[in-house]
Design a protein around this motif. Structure first.
Motif, short mmCIF file in Angstrom:
data_model
loop_
_atom_site.label_atom_id
_atom_site.label_comp_id
_atom_site.label_asym_id
_atom_site.label_seq_id
_atom_site.Cartn_x
_atom_site.Cartn_y
_atom_site.Cartn_z
N PRO A 62 50.41 59.05 41.95
CA PRO A 62 50.43 59.81 43.22
C PRO A 62 49.21 59.49 44.08
CG PRO A 62 50.99 61.23 41.37
CD PRO A 62 50.55 59.92 40.77
N ALA A 63 49.43 59.37 45.38
CA ALA A 63 48.37 58.97 46.31
C ALA A 63 47.14 59.87 46.25
CB ALA A 63 48.92 58.89 47.72
N PRO A 64 47.29 61.21 46.19
CA PRO A 64 46.09 62.06 46.13
C PRO A 64 45.25 61.79 44.88
CG PRO A 64 48.01 63.35 46.75
CD PRO A 64 48.52 62.01 46.32
N LEU A 65 45.91 61.54 43.75
CA LEU A 65 45.18 61.25 42.51
C LEU A 65 44.49 59.90 42.61
CD1 LEU A 65 44.34 61.77 39.62
CD2 LEU A 65 46.60 60.98 38.87
N MET A 66 45.18 58.91 43.18
CA MET A 66 44.58 57.59 43.34
C MET A 66 43.34 57.67 44.23
SD MET A 66 46.44 54.00 44.45
CE MET A 66 47.81 54.27 43.34
N SER A 67 43.44 58.48 45.28
CA SER A 67 42.32 58.65 46.19
C SER A 67 41.14 59.31 45.49
CB SER A 67 42.76 59.48 47.40
OG SER A 67 41.68 59.71 48.27
N ARG A 68 41.44 60.29 44.66
CA ARG A 68 40.37 60.99 43.94
C ARG A 68 39.68 60.05 42.96
NH1 ARG A 68 40.49 64.49 38.50
NH2 ARG A 68 38.33 63.98 38.11
N LEU A 69 40.47 59.24 42.26
CA LEU A 69 39.89 58.29 41.31
C LEU A 69 39.04 57.24 42.02
CD1 LEU A 69 42.92 57.83 38.90
CD2 LEU A 69 40.77 59.01 38.40
N TYR A 70 39.52 56.77 43.17
CA TYR A 70 38.73 55.82 43.96
C TYR A 70 37.38 56.45 44.32
CZ TYR A 70 37.00 53.10 47.89
OH TYR A 70 36.19 52.37 48.73
N THR A 71 37.40 57.70 44.74
CA THR A 71 36.17 58.40 45.12
C THR A 71 35.24 58.54 43.92
OG1 THR A 71 37.30 59.62 46.87
CG2 THR A 71 35.22 60.53 46.09
N ASP A 72 35.80 58.89 42.75
CA ASP A 72 34.98 59.02 41.55
C ASP A 72 34.29 57.70 41.21
OD1 ASP A 72 35.70 61.66 41.28
OD2 ASP A 72 37.16 61.32 39.67
N PHE A 73 35.05 56.62 41.26
CA PHE A 73 34.48 55.30 40.95
C PHE A 73 33.45 54.90 42.00
CE2 PHE A 73 37.77 54.92 37.87
CZ PHE A 73 37.46 53.87 37.04
N LYS A 74 33.77 55.13 43.26
CA LYS A 74 32.86 54.75 44.35
C LYS A 74 31.54 55.51 44.24
CE LYS A 74 32.24 52.67 48.48
NZ LYS A 74 30.92 53.13 48.83
N THR A 75 31.63 56.78 43.91
CA THR A 75 30.42 57.60 43.75
C THR A 75 29.51 57.01 42.68
OG1 THR A 75 31.57 59.62 44.45
CG2 THR A 75 29.55 59.90 43.16
N VAL A 76 30.11 56.63 41.56
CA VAL A 76 29.33 56.06 40.45
C VAL A 76 28.75 54.70 40.83
CG1 VAL A 76 29.58 55.03 38.16
CG2 VAL A 76 30.46 57.32 38.59
N LEU A 77 29.55 53.87 41.50
CA LEU A 77 29.09 52.53 41.87
C LEU A 77 27.96 52.58 42.90
CD1 LEU A 77 32.53 50.71 42.05
CD2 LEU A 77 30.69 50.20 40.43
N ASP A 78 27.91 53.63 43.69
CA ASP A 78 26.86 53.77 44.71
C ASP A 78 25.57 54.34 44.15
OD1 ASP A 78 28.41 52.73 46.72
OD2 ASP A 78 29.07 54.68 47.50
N GLU A 79 25.59 54.80 42.92
CA GLU A 79 24.39 55.38 42.32
C GLU A 79 23.35 54.28 42.03
OE1 GLU A 79 26.29 59.12 39.78
OE2 GLU A 79 25.74 57.27 38.77
N PRO A 80 22.10 54.53 42.35
CA PRO A 80 21.05 53.55 42.06
C PRO A 80 21.00 53.14 40.59
CG PRO A 80 20.21 55.24 43.53
CD PRO A 80 21.56 55.70 43.09
N ASP A 81 21.23 54.10 39.68
CA ASP A 81 21.16 53.78 38.26
C ASP A 81 22.27 52.81 37.86
OD1 ASP A 81 19.99 54.34 35.53
OD2 ASP A 81 22.09 54.92 35.17
N THR A 82 23.48 53.01 38.40
CA THR A 82 24.59 52.10 38.10
C THR A 82 24.28 50.72 38.65
OG1 THR A 82 26.15 53.94 38.23
CG2 THR A 82 27.07 51.72 38.32
N LYS A 83 23.80 50.66 39.88
CA LYS A 83 23.47 49.36 40.48
C LYS A 83 22.41 48.64 39.65
CE LYS A 83 24.63 50.55 45.25
NZ LYS A 83 24.13 50.72 46.63
N ARG A 84 21.42 49.39 39.18
CA ARG A 84 20.36 48.79 38.36
C ARG A 84 20.94 48.23 37.07
NH1 ARG A 84 18.09 50.26 34.02
NH2 ARG A 84 18.92 52.37 34.09
N ARG A 85 21.83 48.98 36.45
CA ARG A 85 22.41 48.53 35.17
C ARG A 85 23.30 47.31 35.37
NH1 ARG A 85 24.34 53.54 31.55
NH2 ARG A 85 24.47 51.83 30.03
N LEU A 86 24.00 47.25 36.49
CA LEU A 86 24.81 46.07 36.78
C LEU A 86 23.92 44.85 37.03
CD1 LEU A 86 27.60 47.57 39.07
CD2 LEU A 86 27.84 46.78 36.70
N VAL A 87 22.83 45.05 37.75
CA VAL A 87 21.89 43.95 38.00
C VAL A 87 21.28 43.48 36.68
CG1 VAL A 87 19.67 43.35 39.06
CG2 VAL A 87 21.41 44.58 40.38
#
Length: 319
Positions: A258-283
């Protein structure tokens, strides 16, 4: 109020708070990140970094599950067959735009929708110090003079290490024998042991061995240089346009979600990917965070299907 009574009240409060926190956590959904590649590979490690952060920020529990085989298509099949409730999410790589072309009967890619791009990983062409080849140009010259006599390991047919090799072979008009392995750890070991001549490795995988002298870097296989090896040119800079390959990792989900669930999951992932700690760990994994909308990620995949179909035909790549 004396100190002993204060301590007692704190203990009681802590005892009440713990089950309350447990109850809140229990209300979260258990979601699985289905990874199609071997434990210890870069795509698997990226999935595990994200699962840890998603658990902390989304209120849901994220587990990583490895389902190996067919260039990640076994994992893709499991997500397609699961209920479209957002509890099964595919973590794949740029091999997603290759494997279905080589095994067209296994999945219908229309059943999966790109959710979000996670990261890209620079690739580096490496060789064993005991070989006569010490430079990228030396590799090209030897391959031209000795067609088919050099052996290149890969993580498997259709993986980024394989496609990077095929792009170089086509761009430089050279013949190098491809030796597919059962994953990136095996491919790396083949070069370190001197049983294979070269391998397009993920930089994170190869860098420790480059630093201790067990591998020699010849060129960057990605579109751009990396600050971790700033003096090492790309294969394009060395004079072979079209030899570059973008190795990426991303999340995909059932198209029936369902589109609302997909949108929520995208937001959850985007929030995590934008975190400085996540970016540091990826680097720290020698990965570059990717900032793309869902539509941009979908367009990247569409274009890669077109270019990879052309390469597969021209290079006569078969399973």
């Amino acid at each position: 109020m004396n100190n002993s009574r204060r301590m007692l009240l704190k203990a009681i409060a802590a005892g009440v708070a713990a089950p309350m926190a447990s109850s809140v956590h229990a209300q979260g959904t258990v979601r699985r990140l289905i990874a199609g590649f071997t434990p210890g590979s870069v795509s698997d490690t990226v999935a595990r970094v994200l699962s840890e952060r998603l658990k902390l920020t989304s209120g849901d529990t994220y587990l990583v599950e490895n389902r190996l085989g067919a260039g990640g298509l076994i994992a893709a099949q499991s997500v397609i067959r699961a209920e479209p409730d957002g509890k099964s999410i595919l973590v794949h790589s740029s091999a997603f735009t290759v494997a279905p072309l080589l095994r067209p009967k296994m999945i219908d890619t229309a059943n999966l929708t790109p959710l979000i791009a996670l990261a890209s990983a620079p690739t580096v062409l490496v060789t064993y110090p005991g070989r006569r080849i010490k430079t990228f140009q030396g590799l090209i010259e030897y391959a031209r003079a000795n067609p088919g006599k050099l052996f290149a390991a890969s993580a498997g047919i259709g993986t980024s290490s394989h496609m990077n090799l095929e792009r170089l072979k086509y761009a430089a008009r050279i013949d190098i024998t491809h030796v597919p392995m059962k994953g990136s750890p095996d491919a790396l070991n083949e070069v370190i042991a001197g049983r294979a001549d070269v391998y397009f490795a993920a930089l994170a995988q190869a860098l420790p061995y480059i630093k201790d002298g067990r591998l020699i870097p010849l060129a960057i296989g990605s579109p751009n240089r990396t600050p971790l090896l700033p003096d090492l040119p790309t294969t394009v800079e060395a004079g072979y346009p079209g030899s570059e390959y973008l190795a990426w990792f991303g999340a995909l989900i059932s198209t029936a979600t369902p589109a609302p669930l997909m949108s929520r999951l995208y937001t959850d992932f985007k929030t995590v990917l934008d975190e400085p700690d996540t970016k540091r760990r990826l680097v720290d994994l020698a990965c570059d965070p990717m900032s793309m909308s869902q539509a941009e990620f979908s367009e990247l995949i569409r274009k890669e299907f077109v270019s990879n179909a052309k390469l597969i035909k021209e290079a006569n790549i078969k399973i």
